[in-house]
Design a protein around this motif. Structure first.
Motif, PDB file in Angstrom:
ATOM      1  N   LEU A  12     -68.600  86.746  29.365  1.00 24.90           N
ATOM      2  CA  LEU A  12     -69.263  85.466  29.591  1.00 24.90           C
ATOM      3  C   LEU A  12     -68.344  84.543  30.385  1.00 24.90           C
ATOM      4  O   LEU A  12     -67.204  84.293  29.979  1.00 24.90           O
ATOM      5  CB  LEU A  12     -69.620  84.810  28.254  1.00 24.90           C
ATOM      6  CG  LEU A  12     -70.409  85.673  27.253  1.00 24.90           C
ATOM      7  CD1 LEU A  12     -70.779  84.850  26.027  1.00 24.90           C
ATOM      8  CD2 LEU A  12     -71.640  86.268  27.902  1.00 24.90           C
ATOM      9  N   SER A  14     -69.586  81.401  31.648  1.00 20.56           N
ATOM     10  CA  SER A  14     -69.975  80.012  31.388  1.00 20.56           C
ATOM     11  C   SER A  14     -71.065  80.002  30.329  1.00 20.56           C
ATOM     12  O   SER A  14     -71.733  81.009  30.095  1.00 20.56           O
ATOM     13  CB  SER A  14     -70.484  79.323  32.663  1.00 20.56           C
ATOM     14  OG  SER A  14     -71.731  79.865  33.060  1.00 20.56           O
ATOM     15  N   GLY A  15     -71.230  78.851  29.672  1.00 22.75           N
ATOM     16  CA  GLY A  15     -72.274  78.708  28.672  1.00 22.75           C
ATOM     17  C   GLY A  15     -71.857  79.215  27.302  1.00 22.75           C
ATOM     18  O   GLY A  15     -70.701  79.575  27.059  1.00 22.75           O
ATOM     19  N   SER A  16     -72.818  79.263  26.402  1.00 24.35           N
ATOM     20  CA  SER A  16     -72.576  79.733  25.041  1.00 24.35           C
ATOM     21  C   SER A  16     -73.875  80.288  24.478  1.00 24.35           C
ATOM     22  O   SER A  16     -74.953  80.104  25.050  1.00 24.35           O
ATOM     23  CB  SER A  16     -72.063  78.592  24.147  1.00 24.35           C
ATOM     24  OG  SER A  16     -73.027  77.548  24.068  1.00 24.35           O
ATOM     25  N   ARG A  30     -69.067  82.271  23.334  1.00 26.78           N
ATOM     26  CA  ARG A  30     -68.980  81.254  24.384  1.00 26.78           C
ATOM     27  C   ARG A  30     -68.229  81.811  25.582  1.00 26.78           C
ATOM     28  O   ARG A  30     -67.722  82.944  25.539  1.00 26.78           O
ATOM     29  CB  ARG A  30     -68.278  80.004  23.849  1.00 26.78           C
ATOM     30  CG  ARG A  30     -66.861  80.234  23.364  1.00 26.78           C
ATOM     31  CD  ARG A  30     -66.340  79.038  22.576  1.00 26.78           C
ATOM     32  NE  ARG A  30     -64.991  79.248  22.070  1.00 26.78           N
ATOM     33  CZ  ARG A  30     -63.891  78.796  22.656  1.00 26.78           C
ATOM     34  NH1 ARG A  30     -63.986  78.098  23.787  1.00 26.78           N
ATOM     35  NH2 ARG A  30     -62.698  79.018  22.136  1.00 26.78           N
ATOM     36  N   ALA A  31     -68.165  81.015  26.633  1.00 27.49           N
ATOM     37  CA  ALA A  31     -67.473  81.435  27.847  1.00 27.49           C
ATOM     38  C   ALA A  31     -66.054  81.878  27.509  1.00 27.49           C
ATOM     39  O   ALA A  31     -65.345  81.213  26.758  1.00 27.49           O
ATOM     40  CB  ALA A  31     -67.446  80.288  28.852  1.00 27.49           C
ATOM     41  N   PRO A  47     -78.270  83.470  25.336  1.00 29.29           N
ATOM     42  CA  PRO A  47     -77.816  82.071  25.355  1.00 29.29           C
ATOM     43  C   PRO A  47     -78.551  81.243  24.312  1.00 29.29           C
ATOM     44  O   PRO A  47     -79.560  81.670  23.745  1.00 29.29           O
ATOM     45  CB  PRO A  47     -78.167  81.620  26.777  1.00 29.29           C
ATOM     46  CG  PRO A  47     -79.317  82.492  27.172  1.00 29.29           C
ATOM     47  CD  PRO A  47     -79.064  83.826  26.514  1.00 29.29           C
ATOM     48  N   TRP A  53     -76.408  81.095  30.258  1.00 28.31           N
ATOM     49  CA  TRP A  53     -75.008  81.432  30.458  1.00 28.31           C
ATOM     50  C   TRP A  53     -74.889  82.323  31.685  1.00 28.31           C
ATOM     51  O   TRP A  53     -75.883  82.871  32.169  1.00 28.31           O
ATOM     52  CB  TRP A  53     -74.385  82.058  29.220  1.00 28.31           C
ATOM     53  CG  TRP A  53     -74.835  83.461  28.846  1.00 28.31           C
ATOM     54  CD1 TRP A  53     -75.321  84.443  29.664  1.00 28.31           C
ATOM     55  CD2 TRP A  53     -74.791  84.042  27.537  1.00 28.31           C
ATOM     56  NE1 TRP A  53     -75.581  85.584  28.966  1.00 28.31           N
ATOM     57  CE2 TRP A  53     -75.266  85.381  27.648  1.00 28.31           C
ATOM     58  CE3 TRP A  53     -74.384  83.592  26.296  1.00 28.31           C
ATOM     59  CZ2 TRP A  53     -75.353  86.240  26.561  1.00 28.31           C
ATOM     60  CZ3 TRP A  53     -74.463  84.451  25.219  1.00 28.31           C
ATOM     61  CH2 TRP A  53     -74.951  85.754  25.346  1.00 28.31           C
TER      62      TRP A  53
END
Length: 237
Positions: A12, A14-16, A30-31, A47, A53
């Protein structure tokens, strides 16, 4: 939940969101988290609701990764690893997918990057209780490879019933205790065949097989070749 027939990794960037395997609670990701997906283990991830994400991923398989799993390098009970800084690891994982790589170069690069990722994550988190248990179980199974081993004795040394031990070992390594021990004995046989000096009959006796035929049958089950065929390959090489 989805079930794969191969291994896969998802990194990952970015995002969660969340990740879950069958029989286990949903966990936050998460990222910077690496998700490791194992053959035959039901799983799901995604996500957060209404969110998104970004990820980079690949599917892979092969006997080398089965061996990593049996050796406790790929641990189903540790499917999420934290890898940071994100930019650095994104570039490393992206290098595995470079179009210019030949199939062989891609496999080699995958092994290199995945080994680096596992080592980095292990240093940051330290050994888990399950990892320590699996290491102890493997050590007991590897003792005295030429002697008869009773799983009930190994289970008793680990403080559990034989059935509980067998199931937990399979969950931790992906192989049965019997197959793990046979694989280790086969590795020793391969080394002796490569070194020369011992006949198939002598190797069979030293590793506790009932006779040369039994040794040959078990050896072929693990390697796909008989000891005689393996020896011929060594001689040609």
């Amino acid at each position: 939940m989805r079930v794969l027939g191969s291994y896969a990794w998802v990194y990952l960037t970015s995002g969660s969101g969340w990740f879950q395997e069958a029989g286990r609670p949903r966990r936050r990701v998460r990222a910077g988290d690496l998700l490791l997906l194992f053959p035959e283990i039901p799983h799901a991830y995604g996500p957060d609701a209404g969110g998104r994400w970004d990820e980079i991923h690949a599917v892979f398989d092969g006997p080398v990764f089965d061996l990593w799993r049996a050796r406790g390098l790929l641990v189903p009970e540790q499917p999420v690893r934290s890898l940071r800084p994100i930019r650095r690891w994104f570039l490393r994982f992206a290098s595995v997918l470079a179009p210019a790589l030949s199939p062989l170069e891609r496999v080699v690069r995958l092994q290199e990057v995945l080994a680096q990722a596992l080592a980095s994550a292990d240093r940051s988190r330290g050994p888990s209780r399950d990892t320590a248990w699996a290491a102890r179980a493997r050590a007991l199974l590897e003792e005295n490879p030429g002697s008869e081993l009773y799983l009930s004795e190994v289970a008793r040394a680990l403080g559990m019933s034989e059935e509980t031990f067998r199931k937990r070992f399979v969950r931790a390594t992906g192989v049965s205790p019997w197959r793990y021990r046979l694989t280790r004995r086969t590795e020793i046989a391969c080394r002796w065949l490569h070194e020369g000096g011992l006949s198939n009959k002598e190797i069979a006796a030293r590793l506790g097989f009932s006779d040369e035929f039994h040794f040959s049958r078990c050896f072929k089950r693990i390697t796909g070749r008989s000891p005689t065929q393996f020896r011929a390959l060594v001689d040609r090489g």
